[in-house]
Design a protein around this motif. Structure first.
Motif, PDB file in Angstrom:
ATOM      1  N   UNK A 157       0.865  -1.179   0.000  1.00  0.00           N
ATOM      2  CA  UNK A 157       0.000   0.000   0.000  1.00  0.00           C
ATOM      3  C   UNK A 157       0.898   1.224   0.000  1.00  0.00           C
ATOM      4  N   UNK A 158       0.676   2.117  -0.938  1.00  0.00           N
ATOM      5  CA  UNK A 158       1.441   3.357  -1.026  1.00  0.00           C
ATOM      6  C   UNK A 158       0.648   4.511  -0.417  1.00  0.00           C
ATOM      7  N   UNK A 159       1.369   5.408   0.224  1.00  0.00           N
ATOM      8  CA  UNK A 159       0.799   6.639   0.742  1.00  0.00           C
ATOM      9  C   UNK A 159       1.742   7.785   0.393  1.00  0.00           C
ATOM     10  N   UNK A 160       1.239   8.804  -0.274  1.00  0.00           N
ATOM     11  CA  UNK A 160       2.039   9.977  -0.635  1.00  0.00           C
ATOM     12  C   UNK A 160       3.315   9.587  -1.378  1.00  0.00           C
ATOM     13  N   UNK A 161       3.190   8.602  -2.268  1.00  0.00           N
ATOM     14  CA  UNK A 161       4.330   8.188  -3.080  1.00  0.00           C
ATOM     15  C   UNK A 161       5.311   7.293  -2.365  1.00  0.00           C
ATOM     16  N   UNK A 162       5.036   6.909  -1.129  1.00  0.00           N
ATOM     17  CA  UNK A 162       5.941   6.048  -0.368  1.00  0.00           C
ATOM     18  C   UNK A 162       5.269   4.716  -0.068  1.00  0.00           C
ATOM     19  N   UNK A 163       6.077   3.647  -0.026  1.00  0.00           N
ATOM     20  CA  UNK A 163       5.564   2.330   0.339  1.00  0.00           C
ATOM     21  C   UNK A 163       5.316   2.331   1.840  1.00  0.00           C
ATOM     22  N   UNK A 164       4.039   2.375   2.222  1.00  0.00           N
ATOM     23  CA  UNK A 164       3.680   2.502   3.632  1.00  0.00           C
ATOM     24  C   UNK A 164       3.642   1.159   4.344  1.00  0.00           C
TER      25      UNK A 164
END
Length: 250
Positions: A157-164
């Protein structure tokens, strides 16, 4: 289809019970079971021992505790190299150093999980490898290597372009699938991401006819609580060993 004859039914149940016992035993020696089946094509083998290539995982499996020739291990493990065994360890001379790395709990789930997975879970591929390596190096160090993601499927799951958060498949047979690398970036904890990923991958494997299982340190009570809340149950305690072949000049 129902079986009308009781004799046939009893025979079927007996055979099915024997099959389940055999399959369950595979989880008592997970590295060997996986290297001898699902990952046989990439395994490096010598006699009753096999290992993963180092860029996949630092894991070695032996068929049993007594039947492994030391020469077979010498063919697989370099001087000064450390590998890891799970569930079953070999009996070796003092040319080797075998120690308990950590005691693990093996957990299993046999029925689907009633959980909203959401729509933002994606399958991770080569384009995501650097992100996965960075996340595992931060929160899941030591055992995730450059080609670990080729052992199974990985999701994130990505959040704000980062792998969260991410999760993946590692060990496996035709009947069982280990779920591994369940991790969340510290900036995105307490959002239920790991729980959603675990629910999705658990249910998907059950639909495919594979029973999901996982390993967690007995000291990681937070993770154990998460797995218990989502319905995983304790199957057994299982030892995880480090095995180092002593260097010639040691």
């Amino acid at each position: 289809m129902a079986i009308a004859c009781n004799e046939h039914a009893d025979g079927f149940q007996s055979a099915n019970h024997e099959r389940k016992s055999t399959l369950t035993h595979a989880l008592d020696n997970p590295f060997w079971s996986s290297l001898a089946s699902r990952h046989r094509d990439i395994s490096i083998r010598s006699g009753k021992a096999a290992r993963y290539p180092p860029d996949y995982a630092p894991f070695l499996g032996v068929a049993d505790t007594a039947g492994v020739a030391e020469a077979d291990l010498q063919a697989l493990v370099g001087s000064g190299e450390t590998v890891y065994l799970l569930g079953v360890a070999a009996s070796l001379s003092d040319a080797w150093q075998l120690e308990i790395d950590q005691p693990l709990t093996q957990m299993i789930r046999t029925s689907p999980i009633d959980l909203d997975e959401g729509t933002d879970i994606i399958e991770l591929g080569l384009a995501h490898r650097e992100d996965a390596m960075a996340l595992t190096a931060l929160v899941y160090p030591h055992f995730f290597r450059s080609r670990t993601m080729e052992l199974g499927r990985y999701f994130g799951i990505y959040r704000d372009g980062r792998l969260a958060a991410m999760i993946g498949e590692r060990l496996g047979t035709d009947e069982f699938q280990e779920i591994s690398a369940v991790c969340t970036h510290p900036d995105f904890t307490c959002q239920g991401l790991a729980q959603r990923l675990l629910g999705m991958l658990t249910n998907d494997n059950l639909r495919r006819g594979r029973t999901p299982f996982l390993h967690v340190s007995r000291q990681n009570t937070h993770a154990i609580s998460l797995y218990e809340r989502i319905g995983y149950t304790h199957r057994r305690n299982i030892d995880f060993w480090s095995l180092r072949r002593k260097s010639a000049d040691a």
